[in-house]
Design an enzyme around this catalytic site. Structure first.
Site, mmCIF file in Angstrom:
data_model
loop_
_atom_site.group_PDB
_atom_site.id
_atom_site.type_symbol
_atom_site.label_atom_id
_atom_site.label_comp_id
_atom_site.label_asym_id
_atom_site.label_seq_id
_atom_site.Cartn_x
_atom_site.Cartn_y
_atom_site.Cartn_z
ATOM 1 N N ARG A 98 -11.059 -0.645 14.510
ATOM 2 C CA ARG A 98 -10.781 0.207 13.367
ATOM 3 C C ARG A 98 -11.552 -0.355 12.179
ATOM 4 N NH1 ARG A 98 -4.797 0.896 10.742
ATOM 5 N NH2 ARG A 98 -5.305 -1.230 10.172
ATOM 6 N N MET A 153 11.700 24.453 4.416
ATOM 7 C CA MET A 153 11.051 23.723 3.324
ATOM 8 C C MET A 153 12.059 22.946 2.476
ATOM 9 S SD MET A 153 8.543 25.107 0.292
ATOM 10 C CE MET A 153 7.378 25.878 1.410
ATOM 11 N N LYS A 195 0.838 -1.205 0.000
ATOM 12 C CA LYS A 195 0.000 0.000 0.000
ATOM 13 C C LYS A 195 0.876 1.259 0.000
ATOM 14 C CE LYS A 195 -0.385 -0.478 5.035
ATOM 15 N NZ LYS A 195 -1.225 -1.046 6.120
ATOM 16 N N TYR A 215 15.073 29.699 10.817
ATOM 17 C CA TYR A 215 13.815 30.376 11.128
ATOM 18 C C TYR A 215 13.543 30.381 12.626
ATOM 19 C CZ TYR A 215 12.235 30.515 6.260
ATOM 20 O OH TYR A 215 12.095 30.776 4.925
HETATM 21 C C1 LIG Z 1 -0.430 -2.027 6.804
HETATM 22 C C2 LIG Z 1 -0.962 -3.342 7.187
HETATM 23 C C3 LIG Z 1 -0.127 -4.460 7.305
HETATM 24 C C4 LIG Z 1 1.385 -4.343 7.241
HETATM 25 O O1 LIG Z 1 1.835 -3.856 8.484
HETATM 26 P P1 LIG Z 1 3.401 -3.646 8.815
HETATM 27 O O2 LIG Z 1 3.418 -3.207 10.220
HETATM 28 O O3 LIG Z 1 3.859 -2.589 7.872
HETATM 29 O O4 LIG Z 1 4.078 -4.925 8.564
HETATM 30 C C5 LIG Z 1 -0.693 -5.698 7.541
HETATM 31 N N1 LIG Z 1 -2.041 -5.820 7.688
HETATM 32 C C6 LIG Z 1 -2.871 -4.773 7.614
HETATM 33 C C7 LIG Z 1 -4.324 -4.977 7.811
HETATM 34 C C8 LIG Z 1 -2.372 -3.501 7.380
HETATM 35 O O5 LIG Z 1 -3.203 -2.458 7.334
#
Ligand SMILES: *Cc1c(COP(=O)(O)O)cnc(C)c1O
Length: 371
Positions: free
Chosen positions: A140, A314, A43, A261
Site C-alpha cells: 500500500r 436517512m 487521523k 422502505y
Molecule cells: C491508521 C494507522 C494506524 C492505527 O491503526 P489502528 O488499527 O487504528 O490502531 C497505525 N499505523 C498506520 C500506518 C496507520 O495508517
C-alpha cells in the site's frame, strides 16, 4: 412553561465522548508496551471523536507523538499543539516539503519520488525531520524492502534524509494467528539493521497485542484509544463513544404488516414498534438494515436488546419493542457505546468499528464528558 423531564435538548440524536476513557485507554495501551513510547493516531478527526479535544486530552495524559493522515490534518493538529511531534502518515505531497517543514510536520516518506524530493529539499539547505515507511508486505504505502536497503546502505543519502523514525505497518494484526504478521516482523527486523541508530515503529493497536517483539521504540495505536477492537485488547479498554437517539413514536401493528422502505420485512406477530430518530445521514449505516432474509443490527433500549425492523432510512430506523415494557416517546436508546460494543454493531452492519466511528455525522448533538 413547564420544563420537559429531560435536559430540554431538542436533539434527536446525541453522541457522548468520554475523554476520561480516552486518557485511560492511552495509559492502558502504554502499560501494555512498557519498553516503548506510546504515540497516538488521530487521523480522520481522531476517528470521528473530534481531533482538538482528543489532542488536548492525550497530551495531558502524557502522549508526545501523534500521527495524522494528511497535511491538512497536520496543520489543524499543529494549531492545537504547537510543540508536539507530528507525523503525516500519507507522506509528502508534491512540492510540499518546505511548507511541511516550516510547521514542523514530519512526512512519512513512502516512495522513491518522495525520498528524492525530500533529499533535494534538504540538500538545498532545508531543515526538517521525516520518517521512512518500509512496505513489509501490505503493498500500500512504503518503500520496497530492496529500495529501503539501498538507501540505508548509502550513508550520505541516509544522512541527507535524516530519518527520525523507520516504520512499517501490519496488514493482519487483528487476526492474531495470521502468518503474515511474523513474516512482516522478520522483514522489518532485517531492514532495521540498515538504519542503525534510527528509532523504529511497527505496531498499531492490534499489533501491540501481538507481543513485545512487535513493540520496538514506538507504538502507533488508533482504534483501541477510541474503544474499538475491544475484543482483542488485554486487559480490557473502555468505550469512548456512545451514540444515542430518541424514540419519536411508539405504535402497535398487526401480524404481517410491512415496515419501512421497500417493505423488506414484515412483522411475524402482533408487534409494538418504536420509530427512532437516527439514520444513515447520521452515520448509522444502511448496512445495518433488517429484512425477512437477514437479521439487522440491534439497539439497546431500557436495559434490553431490540432488533431493527426493515431498512435504515436517512433519518429514521424502526425497532421491535414488543418484549420491552414501557418504551415511550422521548426515551433515548443506545446505538452503540457503553452497553452495545461498537464492533458488534459494526459486524451486524457489515462493516468495522473504524467506519462507524469516523462516519458519525455532525448532525447529532455532541457532548464531551470526563475531560
Ligand atoms: C491508521 C494507522 C494506524 C492505527 O491503526 P489502528 O488499527 O487504528 O490502531 C497505525 N499505523 C498506520 C500506518 C496507520 O495508517
Amino acid at each position: 412553561m413547564e420544563a420537559m423531564a429531560d435536559s430540554g435538548s431538542l436533539a434527536h440524536a446525541r453522541v457522548t465522548v468520554d475523554l476520561g476513557a480516552l486518557a485511560a485507554n492511552w495509559r492502558s495501551l502504554a502499560a501494555m508496551a512498557p519498553g516503548a513510547e506510546t504515540a497516538a493516531v488521530v487521523k480522520a478527526d481522531a476517528y470521528g471523536i473530534g481531533v482538538e479535544p482528543a489532542l488536548r486530552t492525550l497530551a495531558a495524559a502524557g502522549c508526545r507523538t501523534f500521527f495524522v493522515a494528511t497535511p491538512d490534518e497536520g496543520i489543524t493538529a499543529r494549531k492545537v499543539l504547537p510543540e508536539t511531534t507530528l507525523y503525516i502518515l500519507d507522506g509528502l505531497p508534491p512540492g510540499g516539503a518546505a511548507r511541511l517543514a516550516e510547521m514542523q510536520l514530519r512526512p512519512v516518506l513512502g516512495s522513491r519520488p518522495e525520498i528524492e524530493e525530500w533529499v533535494a529539499f534538504r540538500r538545498n539547505g532545508g531543515a526538517g525531520d521525516a520518517a521512512i515507511h518500509v512496505d513489509t508486505g501490505m503493498n500500500r504505502l512504503g518503500l520496497s524492502v530492496a529500495d529501503a536497503a539501498a538507501i540505508g546502505a548509502e550513508r550520505g543519502l541516509r544522512a541527507l534524509i535524516g530519518p527520525a523514525l523507520l516504520m512499517s505497518h501490519l496488514a493482519c494484526a487483528d487476526t492474531p494467528s495470521h502468518p503474515l504478521s511474523p513474516t512482516q516482523l522478520r522483514r522489518f527486523l532485517d531492514i532495521r539493521d540498515a538504519f542503525p541508530g534510527v528509532r523504529s515503529s511497527l505496531a498499531n493497536s492490534a499489533g501491540i497485542q501481538l507481543g513485545p517483539e512487535y513493540h520496538f521504540d514506538l507504538t502507533r495505536p488508533g482504534i483501541m484509544l477510541y474503544g474499538g477492537r475491544g475484543d482483542l485488547a488485554k486487559p480490557a479498554l473502555r468505550p469512548v463513544v456512545t451514540a444515542e437517539a430518541r424514540v419519536l413514536l411508539v405504535r402497535d401493528v398487526p401480524h404481517g404488516e410491512p415496515v419501512g422502505y421497500g417493505a423488506t420485512e414484515r412483522v411475524r406477530r402482533r408487534s409494538r414498534l418504536a420509530t427512532v430518530g437516527i439514520g444513515y445521514a447520521d452515520g448509522y449505516h444502511r448496512g445495518a438494515s433488517s429484512s425477512d432474509a437477514r437479521r439487522g443490527a440491534q439497539i439497546f433500549v431500557r436495559g434490553r436488546i431490540a432488533p431493527l425492523v426493515g431498512r435504515v432510512s436517512m433519518d429514521l430506523v424502526v425497532i421491535d419493542v414488543t418484549d420491552i415494557p414501557n418504551v415511550e416517546r422521548g426515551d433515548f436508546v443506545e446505538l452503540f457505546g457503553r452497553h452495545m460494543p461498537v464492533d458488534a454493531v459494526a459486524e451486524r452492519a457489515g462493516t468495522i468499528s473504524y467506519e462507524l466511528l469516523t462516519q458519525l455525522s455532525r448532525r447529532a448533538e455532541r457532548r464531551y464528558v470526563g475531560g
